[in-house]
Design an enzyme around this catalytic site. Structure first.
Site, mmCIF file in Angstrom:
data_model
loop_
_atom_site.group_PDB
_atom_site.id
_atom_site.type_symbol
_atom_site.label_atom_id
_atom_site.label_comp_id
_atom_site.label_asym_id
_atom_site.label_seq_id
_atom_site.Cartn_x
_atom_site.Cartn_y
_atom_site.Cartn_z
ATOM 1 N N CYS A 104 26.525 -1.283 -19.195
ATOM 2 C CA CYS A 104 25.132 -1.165 -18.752
ATOM 3 C C CYS A 104 24.896 0.187 -18.062
ATOM 4 C CB CYS A 104 24.728 -2.352 -17.886
ATOM 5 S SG CYS A 104 22.942 -2.472 -17.728
ATOM 6 N N HIS A 148 25.779 -6.634 -21.101
ATOM 7 C CA HIS A 148 26.706 -7.129 -20.078
ATOM 8 C C HIS A 148 27.711 -8.093 -20.713
ATOM 9 C CE1 HIS A 148 25.209 -5.518 -16.231
ATOM 10 N NE2 HIS A 148 24.028 -5.493 -16.832
ATOM 11 N N GLU A 190 30.593 -8.860 -19.806
ATOM 12 C CA GLU A 190 31.350 -9.657 -18.814
ATOM 13 C C GLU A 190 30.702 -11.027 -18.612
ATOM 14 O OE1 GLU A 190 29.337 -7.241 -18.107
ATOM 15 O OE2 GLU A 190 28.160 -7.752 -16.321
#
Ligand code: MN
Length: 228
Positions: A96, A201, A203
């Site tokens: 990001c 994102h 994660e």
């Protein structure tokens, strides 16, 4: 990591995704930019997380009305860290804001605010309202690219929490994924053994079990294991 109101913080999924891929995350606080050389001897790779906007001074622009909050302490650390990591050819993963920092550190520019500055038709919703782990738009991955090799697909669904985006791509970087409106969603630095950045994102997706996102973290940790 994040910095606001004299607090340093990290969203847990970043650390969890690294753990789950077999890595050991170490957090670097702001203010350590003059000791980057020493710190880089202690880590096998660098992951830059999401966060606030990068100050436009770093790409020779004045602030447009749609620019969000900037945190100069993070900019100076992360830009220095990115340059040094690339110089030393250590594995790098930018997520990001980290994707945007990579581009700016190597000489690229940003759209300070997509909705006010991106003049192509069909702009998607890149600041999603759905929960963090929910995928809301697709990205097309360049066939034959490193990213396709890692993720094992040419089209994946990703989450999206950004109002800025890469404008001019730094000359040493290559676009390896875009959304249907033409927004640059992933970059690689081809002279590094592992240097990948994505605008989404992963994660948040990885800790929810998304296989493509998990593969990205595994590829990064595997590159770190090789101790470049
Ligand atoms: Mn997006």
């Amino acid at each position: 990591m994040g910095y606001k109101d004299q607090q340093l913080y990290l969203n847990e999924p970043y650390a969890k995704a690294i753990f789950e891929a077999g890595g050991l995350p170490i957090l670097l606080p702001i203010g350590v930019e003059s000791d980057i050389e020493q710190l880089l001897t202690l880590v096998d790779g660098v992951l830059l997380t999401g966060g606030y906007d990068i100050h436009p001074f770093y790409y020779q622009e004045e602030p447009y009305p749609g620019l969000g909050e900037v945190v100069p302490e993070r900019d100076v650390l992360e830009i220095t860290l990115t340059k040094k990591t690339i110089e030393k050819r250590k594995p790098f993963l930018g997520l990001c804001r980290g994707h945007q920092v990579l581009n700016v550190a190597l000489g690229g520019t940003l759209y300070q605010d997509l909705s006010g500055q991106f003049d192509r038709e069909g702009l998607l919703q890149h600041s999603q309202k759905a929960a963090r782990g929910v995928a809301t738009h697709s990205v097309e991955i360049v066939a034959g690219s490193v990213l396709e090799e890692i993720m094992g697909a040419t089209r994946i669904a990703v989450n999206s929490f950004h109002h800025q985006a890469v404008k001019k791509v730094a000359s040493s970087l290559r676009v390896v994924a875009s959304s249907s409106d033409g927004v640059v969603e992933a970059l690689v630095h081809e002279k590094s053994a592992f240097c990948v950045s994505v605008q989404w994102h992963p994660e948040e997706q990885a800790v929810k079990g998304d296989l493509a996102a998990k593969k990205l973290f595994e590829a990064f940790v595997n590159a770190c294991r090789k101790k470049m």
